[in-house]
Design an enzyme around this catalytic site. Structure first.
Site, mmCIF file in Angstrom:
data_model
loop_
_atom_site.group_PDB
_atom_site.id
_atom_site.type_symbol
_atom_site.label_atom_id
_atom_site.label_comp_id
_atom_site.label_asym_id
_atom_site.label_seq_id
_atom_site.Cartn_x
_atom_site.Cartn_y
_atom_site.Cartn_z
ATOM 1 N N GLU A 185 -6.909 -7.684 -0.427
ATOM 2 C CA GLU A 185 -7.481 -7.642 1.146
ATOM 3 C C GLU A 185 -8.847 -7.393 0.938
ATOM 4 O O GLU A 185 -9.222 -6.131 0.553
ATOM 5 C CB GLU A 185 -6.669 -6.679 1.753
ATOM 6 C CG GLU A 185 -5.117 -6.811 1.689
ATOM 7 C CD GLU A 185 -4.612 -5.946 2.824
ATOM 8 O OE1 GLU A 185 -5.152 -5.179 3.552
ATOM 9 O OE2 GLU A 185 -3.077 -5.738 2.531
ATOM 10 N N GLU A 237 0.556 -1.256 -0.107
ATOM 11 C CA GLU A 237 -0.130 0.025 0.133
ATOM 12 C C GLU A 237 0.947 1.222 -0.070
ATOM 13 O O GLU A 237 0.868 2.118 1.121
ATOM 14 C CB GLU A 237 -1.125 -0.095 1.025
ATOM 15 C CG GLU A 237 -2.075 -1.001 1.204
ATOM 16 C CD GLU A 237 -3.167 -0.687 2.103
ATOM 17 O OE1 GLU A 237 -2.937 -0.123 2.977
ATOM 18 O OE2 GLU A 237 -4.312 -1.569 1.793
HETATM 19 C C1 GAL Z 1 -4.576 -2.382 4.905
HETATM 20 C C2 GAL Z 1 -3.293 -2.735 5.206
HETATM 21 C C3 GAL Z 1 -3.181 -4.444 5.940
HETATM 22 C C4 GAL Z 1 -4.042 -3.939 7.152
HETATM 23 C C5 GAL Z 1 -5.406 -3.718 6.826
HETATM 24 C C6 GAL Z 1 -6.338 -3.607 7.993
HETATM 25 O O1 GAL Z 1 -4.652 -0.962 4.628
HETATM 26 O O2 GAL Z 1 -2.588 -3.173 3.668
HETATM 27 O O3 GAL Z 1 -1.540 -4.408 6.326
HETATM 28 O O4 GAL Z 1 -3.284 -3.054 7.940
HETATM 29 O O5 GAL Z 1 -5.157 -2.590 6.051
HETATM 30 O O6 GAL Z 1 -7.717 -3.133 7.756
#
Ligand code: GAL
Length: 643
Positions: A324, A147
């Protein structure tokens, strides 16, 4: 039309769990129907606990365990989390905020993209990983860093950034005749104003801590430079990885993070991924009013995910994943509700309907420790199934029955330009005005009329096949983009602020938008208080911003006093205001009628996405909905064959 098999996956942190449970975890992932597992992206300290002392044995074993269970690994480079010892080697590698304060160790992303010493350390760890795992049969894809831009980390006001910025500017103002033409910079930026002229590039500081606002051209240049630093940082990793692996390379982008040019980063990669947290975004990034936040608190905004799916499909040049996916409550928004039952499944199917090749859930098991201890996973901290896992199993079973989703061209194209976003950020011209906000309003209006959309970069010149092209807010337009839009056979809907600035942030003469084939001139603009909406004749309002339009193009939408708000000439339409949803829907319906494409007035929260021979119906509402002879349950998804 490309049929694609879809897959599921998860994000796993073997370094956070005892070695004894890895086999069981891998077995349960496979049993739940998962194919992909992303690992490694925060593990630098475990991979190199002291400078030059590598401990890869645990990662060797983790990859072996996961691979042996039948999973495919996405390996992340760990450069978002430099270990503490790194700061002893490079105390000045951390970024400084706009107040000049250091962004210290103790979380993550504590680095400045311009620091040469840190970049060399990154090259070293990426090389070590690439040499060791580049040909590993279980490592089937890679992710660079994690990110870019997260936690507001694209921009840094460090000494390293200043030196690099000066070099970047010198390069930009170097011609065949002149190596670093400072007079050309002064001229382009209008530095005669307030006696701001420079004698040399090394006098130019970063545009922070000035008495009042810095020159807009200076600020825009700094944003472009900061974006290029991200591109270069990523490219450095890509070049190393490519020398050692043939596996596809990706990066996981974010929701509503626009401070670097994702298209440019994407050009160096094989596919795009993004991280989708619909409930966190609704509170934190969508910009919805309180009532809408309440209505969709457990579902997320019905258009926000879709916009990013379409955007990242473009960034990935057709290939993209959700890396994610929120599987339960998150920890980081102002309020963190649990998803409405069914939403994890809906979000997953929505991504597939927009062309995702894989959806991976963040994360496998909830961590009982540290910052994200309140972030759900597919397993609870005690390893029992968490609520989201049932819905994942359901999608896996559904995929086993009907794995393929077609992808075709949408009837509508919308241009998205990061450089326009930088310019709007530098000069919003009114509180609450933003480029992303404008694009999102337009996108919502198209979607509420049942239209599927392809997003295109502003470098596009071939628009063949599209019936409608939307180009809101493109504050910079090259002459050849203007010409390509004029030459296209589509209905083209432009504005507001189209071509309003030249490349160095000055007002061009002849005055904007100066589009061939469209006789309209913006004679002045005004931004308006939010409590001063202007009614449109026939319904809807303009608010926040409007332009005074002159010229012979025909007014197609007027305000109640009879002043032109939207004008058209041939297939070109110009919108000279920030319109509300009613106003936008009127303009879009009109363009679609001219283009001979059907629109459907969808009820709130019901959305469709057409792909090839099917239509996906998605009910974001917490209540059942009946429409067009269909009944959709709350969070319901329905796949309808198209004739
Ligand atoms: C994303 C990040 C992850 C985790 C997640 C939590 O922004 O890539 O590592 O922190 O959020 O929601």
């Amino acid at each position: 039309m490309t049929p694609l098999n879809r897959a599921l996956g998860t994000c796993y942190y073997p370094e956070q769990w005892p070695r004894e449970i890895w086999e069981e975890d891998a077995r349960r992932m496979v049993e739940a129907g998962l194919t992909w597992v992303r690992i490694g992206e925060f593990a630098w300290q475990r991979l190199e606990p002291a400078y030059g002392h590598y401990t890869f044995d645990w990662l060797d074993e983790a990859i072996e365990v996961l691979g042996a269970a039948g999973l495919k690994v996405v390996l992340g480079t760990p450069t978002a989390t430099p270990p503490r010892w790194m700061l002893d080697r490079h105390p000045d590698m951390i970024a400084l905020d706009s107040e000049g304060r250091p962004r210290k160790f103790g979380s993550r992303r504590h680095y400045c993209f311009s620091h040469e010493g840190y970049k060399a350390e990154c090259a070293r760890i990426v090389t070590a990983l690439a040499e060791r795992y580049g040909r590993n049969p279980h490592v089937a894809a890679w992710q660079t860093d994690n990110e870019y831009g997260c936690h507001d980390t694209t921009i840094s006001y460090s000494d390293a950034a200043r030196t690099a910025f000066q070099g970047w500017l010198r390069n930009r103002f170097t011609s065949d005749k002149n190596d670093g033409d400072i007079a050309a910079l002064n001229d382009a930026w209008g530095n005669v104003f307030w006696s701001m002229s420079y004698d040399s590039f090394d006098q130019i500081d970063l545009p922070n801590l000035t008495v009042t606002e810095p020159n807009l051209a200076h600020s825009l240049a700094f944003r472009r430079f900061s974006s290029d630093q991200v591109v270069a940082f990523n490219r450095m990793q890509v070049d190393i990885l490519r020398a050692h692996t043939d596996a596809p390379l990706s990066h996981n982008y974010m929701g509503r993070i626009t401070d670097f040019d994702h298209f440019k980063v994407g050009e160096d990669l094989d596919f795009a991924t993004w991280d989708s947290y619909p409930l966190g975004f609704l509170e934190d990034r969508v910009g919805a009013d309180a009532e809408r936040q309440r209505t969709f608190a457990k579902q997320g905004d019905p258009d926000f995910q879709a916009l990013h799916h379409d955007l990242y499909r473009a960034v990935g040049r057709g290939r993209w994943w959700v890396m994610e996916q929120q599987p339960g409550p998150v920890n980081w928004a102002p309020y963190n509700p649990a998803p409405l039952p069914g939403m994890v499944r809906l979000w997953t199917w929505e991504a597939f309907a927009h062309g995702a090749e894989a959806v991976c859930y963040f994360r496998w098991r909830q961590a009982p420790f540290a910052q994200e201890q309140m972030h759900a996973g597919l397993l609870r901290p005690d390893s029992a199934d968490a609520r989201g896992l049932d819905e994942v199993r359901q999608v896996a079973a559904e995929l086993a029955q009907a794995p393929q989703v077609q992808q075709g061209r949408a009837p509508v194209a919308m241009i998205f330009d990061y450089d326009a976003d930088f310019a709007w950020t530098v000069q919003p011209h009114g509180a609450g005005l933003s480029y992303f906000g404008l694009v999102f309003e337009w996108y919502k209006a198209f979607r509420s009329l049942g239209l599927s959309i392809d997003i295109l970069p502003a470098s596009t010149r071939d628009f063949a096949g599209y019936s409608v092209i939307a180009a809101p807010g493109l504050i910079h337009m090259s002459e050849d983009l203007k010409a390509a839009l004029t030459a296209s056979e589509a209905q083209v809907v432009l504005g507001p602020r189209s071509a309003a600035r030249n490349g160095e942030m000055s007002i061009p003469v002849p005055l904007p938008p100066a589009i061939p084939g469209l006789d309209v001139t913006v004679s002045y603009v005004e931004s308006l208080r939010p409590d001063m909406p202007v009614p449109l004749a026939g319904g809807g309002h303009l608010h926040l911003y409007r332009e005074a339009l002159e010229g012979t193009a025909k007014a197609t939408l007027l305000d109640e006093e009879g002043f032109a708000v939207v004008v058209a000439q041939g297939h070109l339409t110009y919108v000279g205001a920030w319109l509300d949803q009613t106003g936008l829907r009127r303009v879009i319906t009109h363009a679609c009628q001219n283009a001979d494409i059907a629109t459907i007035d969808l009820p709130e929260g019901l959305r469709i996405r057409d792909c090839g021979h099917e239509r996906f119906w998605l009910n974001y509402n917490a209540h059942a909905i009946q429409f067009d002879g269909l009944t959709l349950e709350p969070a319901g998804v329905y796949r309808q064959p198209l004739a």
